[in-house]
Design a protein around this motif. Structure first.
Motif, short mmCIF file in Angstrom:
data_model
loop_
_atom_site.label_atom_id
_atom_site.label_comp_id
_atom_site.label_asym_id
_atom_site.label_seq_id
_atom_site.Cartn_x
_atom_site.Cartn_y
_atom_site.Cartn_z
N UNK A 90 -44.72 13.87 -31.73
CA UNK A 90 -43.91 14.83 -30.99
C UNK A 90 -42.74 14.11 -30.34
N UNK A 91 -41.61 14.78 -30.31
CA UNK A 91 -40.45 14.26 -29.60
C UNK A 91 -40.54 14.72 -28.16
N UNK A 92 -40.53 13.78 -27.24
CA UNK A 92 -40.66 14.13 -25.84
C UNK A 92 -39.40 14.78 -25.31
N UNK A 93 -39.59 15.73 -24.39
CA UNK A 93 -38.46 16.32 -23.70
C UNK A 93 -37.98 15.34 -22.63
N UNK A 94 -36.85 15.63 -22.05
CA UNK A 94 -36.33 14.75 -21.02
C UNK A 94 -37.27 14.69 -19.82
N UNK A 95 -37.87 15.83 -19.47
CA UNK A 95 -38.82 15.86 -18.34
C UNK A 95 -40.06 15.02 -18.66
#
Length: 323
Positions: free
Chosen positions: A146-151
């Motif tokens: 998964x690509x992490x969100x900025x948060x």
């Protein structure tokens, strides 16, 4: 040198440490955590070694009769935890101490005076993952990336920074269901393992969180140990042995998993920390969050409290900057 022994009896009159001398033939066998047979009054009693002293003012000290356990049932760190619980939660020392012992130890106590049944009971505890048939295990699926969100990235970096400092810390991972907290947990544990540490991830109820079990099994494979009270006794004994030996570096379980002797523990995650199931209502009564704080404080480890609806005290401490 004398051994400090706590008897395996729940009684206000007996809930104290007794001194026993160590026969020369038992010196190499006896360690903190050893289960022993000792003379007490006109009978014999099962006891546990919780420490040693060089001298004693007690008169008429008797010898330890026999070492019953082939390996220590708890560590010095576990003794300290049990002492703290006994004082903080006002319970018997032996009651708290049993929380850190292998499952089934209390039952063995009752049979320990029958010579033919002593050590074979311990010999039956398997220590290999190949011997475990956990009916609650979920078939492993292919791990997705998964690509992490900025948060998520910011939360992960904050946790990693706390872990790397090597000091006690508490942080709140605030996010609603399906907001990606589990992915942050996974990568935080990856970081801990990369540093040579271990982690405990606590969930409210295993039956309510099959997805998190599946994610962790798929991600960590043989490094993961799953532990909860619904498992059969022999399986819990197997997991206890694996964790104590350092074979498993990641533990996922309910509140009882907090008491496992995890080697080089660096991170404790409490998912959905507001749940009432983290409170033990039977003796010894305790709150898993407070136990986790005490363990982490002693080990200079980090605690992550995950929740979309944090408890009032957790939210207050986070807002006040205490976490």
């Amino acid at each position: 040198m004398f051994a400090e022994v706590i008897l395996g009896r729940v009684s206000p009159k007996l809930d104290k440490v007794y001194h026993y001398s160590i026969p020369e033939k038992l010196i190499k066998e006896i360690k903190v955590g050893s289960q022993v047979l000792v003379p007490f009054g006109k009978a014999k009693s099962v006891g546990y070694i919780v420490g040693f002293v060089e001298t004693s003012d007690v008169k008429g000290i008797k010898d330890i009769g026999e070492v019953l356990s082939p390996y220590p049932l708890f560590s010095e760190q576990s003794v300290e935890l049990a002492r703290w619980m006994a004082e903080y939660y006002n319970c018997f020392f032996i009651t708290a101490l049993r929380m850190v012992m292998p499952p089934g130890t209390a039952h063995i106590e009752k049979r320990a005076l029958k010579a033919k049944l002593r050590k074979p009971l311990y010999a039956q505890i398997p220590s290999s993952k190949s011997q475990i048939q956990n009916k609650f295990q979920i078939p492993k699926s292919k791990q997705r990336q998964f690509e992490l969100t900025e948060e998520q990235k910011a939360a992960l970096e904050s946790i990693k920074t706390d872990v790397d400092k090597g000091k006690f810390s508490v942080s709140l991972l605030y996010g609603i269901t399906a907001s990606g907290k589990t992915e942050v947990y996974l990568r935080a544990v990856d970081h801990v393992i990369g540093k040579g540490g271990s982690a405990i991830i606590l969930v409210p109820e295993v039956g309510l969180t099959p997805q998190i079990i599946e994610r962790f099994e798929a991600h960590f494979g043989e490094q993961l140990a799953v532990y909860h009270s619904e498992m059969p006794l022999k399986e819990r004994q197997s997991v206890w042995a694996e964790v104590a030996s350092g074979e498993s570096m990641v533990v996922l379980g309910t509140r009882s998993a907090a008491f496992l002797s995890v080697n080089n523990l660096k991170l404790i995650v409490i998912d959905e920390e507001f749940e009432n199931t983290y409170k033990q209502e039977q003796n010894p009564r305790y709150h898993t969050r407070e136990v986790a704080f005490h363990i982490a404080r002693k080990l200079d480890a980090s605690v992550v409290l995950g929740s979309g609806t944090p408890s009032i005290e957790t939210y207050y401490n986070a807002e006040a900057g205490n976490y």
